[in-house]
Design a protein around this motif. Structure first.
Motif, PDB file in Angstrom:
ATOM      1  N   LYS A   1      42.289  37.867  53.297  1.00  0.00           N
ATOM      2  CA  LYS A   1      41.196  38.347  52.449  1.00  0.00           C
ATOM      3  C   LYS A   1      40.590  37.132  51.759  1.00  0.00           C
ATOM      4  CE  LYS A   1      43.085  42.897  51.615  1.00  0.00           C
ATOM      5  NZ  LYS A   1      42.004  43.849  51.641  1.00  0.00           N
ATOM      6  N   ILE A   2      39.283  36.971  51.910  1.00  0.00           N
ATOM      7  CA  ILE A   2      38.589  35.798  51.382  1.00  0.00           C
ATOM      8  C   ILE A   2      37.513  36.255  50.402  1.00  0.00           C
ATOM      9  CG2 ILE A   2      37.152  33.803  51.950  1.00  0.00           C
ATOM     10  CD1 ILE A   2      38.354  33.954  54.782  1.00  0.00           C
ATOM     11  N   ARG A   3      37.423  35.575  49.269  1.00  0.00           N
ATOM     12  CA  ARG A   3      36.322  35.822  48.344  1.00  0.00           C
ATOM     13  C   ARG A   3      35.435  34.585  48.368  1.00  0.00           C
ATOM     14  NH1 ARG A   3      36.600  36.377  41.846  1.00  0.00           N
ATOM     15  NH2 ARG A   3      36.666  34.135  42.018  1.00  0.00           N
ATOM     16  N   LEU A   4      34.192  34.768  48.759  1.00  0.00           N
ATOM     17  CA  LEU A   4      33.210  33.691  48.733  1.00  0.00           C
ATOM     18  C   LEU A   4      32.428  33.815  47.434  1.00  0.00           C
ATOM     19  CD1 LEU A   4      31.906  34.005  52.386  1.00  0.00           C
ATOM     20  CD2 LEU A   4      33.520  32.334  51.504  1.00  0.00           C
ATOM     21  N   HIS A   5      32.233  32.701  46.752  1.00  0.00           N
ATOM     22  CA  HIS A   5      31.570  32.709  45.452  1.00  0.00           C
ATOM     23  C   HIS A   5      30.619  31.526  45.401  1.00  0.00           C
ATOM     24  CE1 HIS A   5      31.572  32.062  40.968  1.00  0.00           C
ATOM     25  NE2 HIS A   5      31.286  33.356  41.061  1.00  0.00           N
TER      26      HIS A   5
ATOM     27  N   GLN B   1      29.008  43.743  50.558  1.00  0.00           N
ATOM     28  CA  GLN B   1      27.669  43.353  50.106  1.00  0.00           C
ATOM     29  C   GLN B   1      27.813  42.231  49.077  1.00  0.00           C
ATOM     30  OE1 GLN B   1      26.371  47.018  48.369  1.00  0.00           O
ATOM     31  NE2 GLN B   1      27.212  46.540  46.386  1.00  0.00           N
ATOM     32  N   GLN B   2      26.708  41.648  48.681  1.00  0.00           N
ATOM     33  CA  GLN B   2      26.743  40.628  47.631  1.00  0.00           C
ATOM     34  C   GLN B   2      26.787  41.310  46.273  1.00  0.00           C
ATOM     35  OE1 GLN B   2      23.558  37.791  47.902  1.00  0.00           O
ATOM     36  NE2 GLN B   2      24.328  36.906  49.785  1.00  0.00           N
ATOM     37  N   TYR B   3      27.735  40.866  45.440  1.00  0.00           N
ATOM     38  CA  TYR B   3      27.861  41.366  44.079  1.00  0.00           C
ATOM     39  C   TYR B   3      27.463  40.266  43.118  1.00  0.00           C
ATOM     40  CZ  TYR B   3      30.733  45.031  46.160  1.00  0.00           C
ATOM     41  OH  TYR B   3      31.188  46.077  46.914  1.00  0.00           O
ATOM     42  N   LYS B   4      26.551  40.562  42.201  1.00  0.00           N
ATOM     43  CA  LYS B   4      26.124  39.576  41.210  1.00  0.00           C
ATOM     44  C   LYS B   4      27.208  39.364  40.179  1.00  0.00           C
ATOM     45  CE  LYS B   4      21.186  39.737  41.166  1.00  0.00           C
ATOM     46  NZ  LYS B   4      20.680  38.557  40.554  1.00  0.00           N
ATOM     47  N   ASP B   5      27.309  38.114  39.683  1.00  0.00           N
ATOM     48  CA  ASP B   5      28.194  37.826  38.570  1.00  0.00           C
ATOM     49  C   ASP B   5      27.627  38.439  37.295  1.00  0.00           C
ATOM     50  OD1 ASP B   5      30.033  36.444  40.026  1.00  0.00           O
ATOM     51  OD2 ASP B   5      29.525  34.477  39.247  1.00  0.00           O
ATOM     52  N   ARG B   6      28.469  38.566  36.312  1.00  0.00           N
ATOM     53  CA  ARG B   6      28.039  39.122  35.029  1.00  0.00           C
ATOM     54  C   ARG B   6      27.126  38.143  34.308  1.00  0.00           C
ATOM     55  NH1 ARG B   6      34.083  40.445  33.610  1.00  0.00           N
ATOM     56  NH2 ARG B   6      34.423  42.018  35.192  1.00  0.00           N
ATOM     57  N   GLY B   7      26.335  38.681  33.415  1.00  0.00           N
ATOM     58  CA  GLY B   7      25.476  37.827  32.598  1.00  0.00           C
ATOM     59  C   GLY B   7      24.314  37.265  33.381  1.00  0.00           C
TER      60      GLY B   7
ATOM     61  N   VAL C   1      26.830  34.825  43.231  1.00  0.00           N
ATOM     62  CA  VAL C   1      27.226  36.120  43.772  1.00  0.00           C
ATOM     63  C   VAL C   1      28.615  35.980  44.396  1.00  0.00           C
ATOM     64  CG1 VAL C   1      24.855  36.852  44.235  1.00  0.00           C
ATOM     65  CG2 VAL C   1      26.149  35.695  46.027  1.00  0.00           C
ATOM     66  N   ARG C   2      29.230  37.129  44.676  1.00  0.00           N
ATOM     67  CA  ARG C   2      30.526  37.172  45.352  1.00  0.00           C
ATOM     68  C   ARG C   2      30.404  38.053  46.587  1.00  0.00           C
ATOM     69  NH1 ARG C   2      31.182  39.106  40.509  1.00  0.00           N
ATOM     70  NH2 ARG C   2      31.931  41.106  41.229  1.00  0.00           N
ATOM     71  N   VAL C   3      31.117  37.668  47.622  1.00  0.00           N
ATOM     72  CA  VAL C   3      31.226  38.479  48.835  1.00  0.00           C
ATOM     73  C   VAL C   3      32.688  38.439  49.254  1.00  0.00           C
ATOM     74  CG1 VAL C   3      30.632  38.637  51.289  1.00  0.00           C
ATOM     75  CG2 VAL C   3      28.864  38.117  49.632  1.00  0.00           C
TER      76      VAL C   3
END
Length: 54
Positions: free
Chosen positions: A3-7, A33-39, A44-46
């Motif tokens: 499992k990889i998190r790309l940021h 999907q791409q998730y935006k960071d807070r603030g 983004v994170r995938v």
């Protein structure tokens, strides 16, 4: 399975997702999907699940 998190920036993340999809040594099982960071972050994170090809 790995499992990889790309940021990173949207373009950077998309570029690495494409590299993983075209890598002949691994198979992408799922790509989120791409998730935006807070603030006000521009990042983004995938999340990608990959498996080594036999």
């Amino acid at each position: 399975m790995l499992k990889i998190r790309l940021h990173g920036t949207p373009d950077e993340v998309e570029s690495y997702v494409n590299k993983l999809e075209n890598d002949e040594s691994v198979r992408c099982l799922s790509i989120s999907q791409q998730y935006k960071d807070r603030g006000k972050s521009e990042y983004v994170r995938v999340y990608v699940d990959v498996q080594k090809k036999k």
